[in-house]
Design a protein around this motif. Sequence first.
Motif, PDB file in Angstrom:
ATOM      1  N   GLN A   1      35.054 -17.257  -0.059  1.00  0.00           N
ATOM      2  CA  GLN A   1      34.271 -16.842  -1.556  1.00  0.00           C
ATOM      3  C   GLN A   1      35.464 -18.020  -2.226  1.00  0.00           C
ATOM      4  O   GLN A   1      36.830 -18.257  -1.389  1.00  0.00           O
ATOM      5  CB  GLN A   1      33.790 -16.695  -1.601  1.00  0.00           C
ATOM      6  CG  GLN A   1      33.145 -14.961  -1.417  1.00  0.00           C
ATOM      7  CD  GLN A   1      32.675 -14.468  -2.997  1.00  0.00           C
ATOM      8  OE1 GLN A   1      33.030 -13.772  -3.086  1.00  0.00           O
ATOM      9  NE2 GLN A   1      31.205 -12.985  -1.686  1.00  0.00           N
TER      10      GLN A   1
ATOM     11  N   GLU B   1      38.718 -18.869  -3.922  1.00  0.00           N
ATOM     12  CA  GLU B   1      39.472 -17.778  -4.283  1.00  0.00           C
ATOM     13  C   GLU B   1      40.259 -17.059  -5.886  1.00  0.00           C
ATOM     14  O   GLU B   1      40.433 -18.694  -6.498  1.00  0.00           O
ATOM     15  CB  GLU B   1      40.800 -18.561  -3.221  1.00  0.00           C
ATOM     16  CG  GLU B   1      42.533 -17.903  -3.591  1.00  0.00           C
ATOM     17  CD  GLU B   1      42.142 -16.137  -3.491  1.00  0.00           C
ATOM     18  OE1 GLU B   1      43.056 -15.861  -3.525  1.00  0.00           O
ATOM     19  OE2 GLU B   1      41.352 -16.469  -1.537  1.00  0.00           O
ATOM     20  N   SER B   2      40.628 -16.442  -6.555  1.00  0.00           N
ATOM     21  CA  SER B   2      40.712 -15.462  -7.208  1.00  0.00           C
ATOM     22  C   SER B   2      41.993 -16.607  -7.349  1.00  0.00           C
ATOM     23  O   SER B   2      42.045 -16.117  -9.054  1.00  0.00           O
ATOM     24  CB  SER B   2      40.817 -14.734  -7.233  1.00  0.00           C
ATOM     25  OG  SER B   2      41.553 -13.838  -6.885  1.00  0.00           O
TER      26      SER B   2
ATOM     27  N   SER C   1      42.405 -18.912 -10.421  1.00  0.00           N
ATOM     28  CA  SER C   1      42.679 -17.873 -11.969  1.00  0.00           C
ATOM     29  C   SER C   1      43.466 -18.680 -12.392  1.00  0.00           C
ATOM     30  O   SER C   1      43.861 -18.395 -13.807  1.00  0.00           O
ATOM     31  CB  SER C   1      41.280 -17.513 -12.703  1.00  0.00           C
ATOM     32  OG  SER C   1      42.384 -15.868 -11.744  1.00  0.00           O
TER      33      SER C   1
ATOM     34  N   GLY D   1      29.031 -17.300  -1.540  1.00  0.00           N
ATOM     35  CA  GLY D   1      29.223 -16.904  -2.932  1.00  0.00           C
ATOM     36  C   GLY D   1      29.145 -17.389  -3.882  1.00  0.00           C
ATOM     37  O   GLY D   1      28.793 -18.283  -4.387  1.00  0.00           O
ATOM     38  N   PRO D   2      29.373 -16.234  -5.182  1.00  0.00           N
ATOM     39  CA  PRO D   2      29.123 -17.099  -6.818  1.00  0.00           C
ATOM     40  C   PRO D   2      29.902 -17.768  -6.781  1.00  0.00           C
ATOM     41  O   PRO D   2      30.802 -17.600  -6.501  1.00  0.00           O
ATOM     42  CB  PRO D   2      28.716 -15.902  -7.197  1.00  0.00           C
ATOM     43  CG  PRO D   2      30.007 -14.591  -6.354  1.00  0.00           C
ATOM     44  CD  PRO D   2      30.089 -15.225  -5.500  1.00  0.00           C
ATOM     45  N   LEU D   3      29.677 -18.661  -8.349  1.00  0.00           N
ATOM     46  CA  LEU D   3      30.943 -19.312  -9.051  1.00  0.00           C
ATOM     47  C   LEU D   3      31.471 -18.158 -10.255  1.00  0.00           C
ATOM     48  O   LEU D   3      30.695 -18.222 -10.953  1.00  0.00           O
ATOM     49  CB  LEU D   3      30.035 -20.627  -9.309  1.00  0.00           C
ATOM     50  CG  LEU D   3      30.552 -21.652  -9.703  1.00  0.00           C
ATOM     51  CD1 LEU D   3      31.366 -22.167  -8.970  1.00  0.00           C
ATOM     52  CD2 LEU D   3      30.023 -22.801 -10.527  1.00  0.00           C
ATOM     53  N   PRO D   4      32.417 -18.393  -9.044  1.00  0.00           N
ATOM     54  CA  PRO D   4      33.352 -17.136 -10.605  1.00  0.00           C
ATOM     55  C   PRO D   4      33.485 -17.262 -11.996  1.00  0.00           C
ATOM     56  O   PRO D   4      33.279 -18.116 -12.561  1.00  0.00           O
ATOM     57  CB  PRO D   4      34.738 -17.359  -9.794  1.00  0.00           C
ATOM     58  CG  PRO D   4      35.294 -18.390  -8.963  1.00  0.00           C
ATOM     59  CD  PRO D   4      33.095 -18.836  -8.745  1.00  0.00           C
ATOM     60  N   ASP D   5      33.458 -16.722 -12.444  1.00  0.00           N
ATOM     61  CA  ASP D   5      33.214 -16.113 -13.917  1.00  0.00           C
ATOM     62  C   ASP D   5      34.632 -16.422 -14.481  1.00  0.00           C
ATOM     63  O   ASP D   5      34.938 -17.531 -15.389  1.00  0.00           O
ATOM     64  CB  ASP D   5      33.013 -15.395 -14.747  1.00  0.00           C
ATOM     65  CG  ASP D   5      31.211 -14.793 -14.741  1.00  0.00           C
ATOM     66  OD1 ASP D   5      30.485 -15.984 -14.802  1.00  0.00           O
ATOM     67  OD2 ASP D   5      31.307 -13.467 -14.895  1.00  0.00           O
ATOM     68  N   PHE D   6      36.161 -16.553 -13.762  1.00  0.00           N
ATOM     69  CA  PHE D   6      37.182 -16.889 -13.612  1.00  0.00           C
ATOM     70  C   PHE D   6      37.488 -18.211 -14.197  1.00  0.00           C
ATOM     71  O   PHE D   6      38.159 -18.753 -14.688  1.00  0.00           O
ATOM     72  CB  PHE D   6      38.545 -16.280 -13.544  1.00  0.00           C
ATOM     73  CG  PHE D   6      38.240 -17.063 -11.594  1.00  0.00           C
ATOM     74  CD1 PHE D   6      38.419 -17.958 -11.332  1.00  0.00           C
ATOM     75  CD2 PHE D   6      37.964 -16.036 -10.546  1.00  0.00           C
ATOM     76  CE1 PHE D   6      38.227 -18.440  -9.827  1.00  0.00           C
ATOM     77  CE2 PHE D   6      37.385 -16.544  -9.245  1.00  0.00           C
ATOM     78  CZ  PHE D   6      38.453 -17.832  -9.048  1.00  0.00           C
TER      79      PHE D   6
ATOM     80  N   PRO E   1      27.765 -19.568 -14.058  1.00  0.00           N
ATOM     81  CA  PRO E   1      28.542 -18.983 -15.484  1.00  0.00           C
ATOM     82  C   PRO E   1      27.715 -19.647 -16.741  1.00  0.00           C
ATOM     83  O   PRO E   1      27.976 -21.236 -16.994  1.00  0.00           O
ATOM     84  CB  PRO E   1      29.677 -18.813 -15.694  1.00  0.00           C
ATOM     85  CG  PRO E   1      30.142 -18.883 -13.394  1.00  0.00           C
ATOM     86  CD  PRO E   1      29.011 -20.108 -13.287  1.00  0.00           C
TER      87      PRO E   1
END
Length: 287
Positions: free
Chosen positions: A175, A177-178, A181, A198-203, A225
């Motif tokens: 996914q 990587e957080s 952000s 996985g998803p395209l993250p909101d961050f 998002p």
Amino acid sequence: MSTAATPVNVSAPLELEWEADNVNDQYYLYLHFNEVEELAANETRAFNITINGEFLYGPMTPRYRSADTILTTTPLTGAARYQVSLSKTKNSTLPPILNAIEVYKVKDFSQSETQQDDVDAIKNIKNAYGVARNWQGDPCGPLKYMWEGLNCSIDGYDPPRITSLNLSSSGLIGQIESSISKLTMLQYLDLSNNSLNGPLPDFLIQLHSLKVLNVGKNKLTGLVPSGLLERSKTKSLSLSVDDNSGLCTTKSCRKKSSHVPLIASISAIIVAILLISLGFWIFRRHK
């Protein structure tokens, strides 16, 4: 140095001042003196020199037609303003003079280290994906050895910040990587042509400086998002999400996909009923 400055009021000190750009700036001061008048036997010129009230030198008695220089041997620093005062001594009959002044600001040409939050973030990204690049040392410097795929903001004063990250075609798996952000000054992010899922993250919405985002040719799923779509509509973000078969840019595409199995099931039931009815009709006819 055939001319010299003196105070308007002969009994007052001669004062000069400047403001520092930053209290941490360092300055060196050079004061040049030369007596331009041939003094009478009953005349004297002597004065003390202070900087922000701190004694520097004195008493100073300029020599006739001979240059003398008083300088600071250690840098002046830690103040927002500097005031140089030349005050005549009690026994002096003449005011202080100054022929020339030079102020030098120390310029550090060595590059600062990358801002620590950015260093931590990019190292976490490296470890999470096992980036197969020669990422060693400081990410942004020296400039000649900036990490491949990075661009940084370097102004010579503030610590460099990572503004661009290109990991296209880098064999990334997993996914998004957080730690991305944490790269809060990021303007360009290219993660295309990998195997990210996985998803395209909101961050990603919180990266307010982001101008280009390319995640095309991956295996991402879910909805893009709404904040990213809105920025794309207003042209503040160039967004590329092509070739992600499971990624939806609108809610309707998710609803559409969820209806396909239901429609297929209903169609199969109808066909089965028709076949049974046809078989029953043929059976009765032969009977």
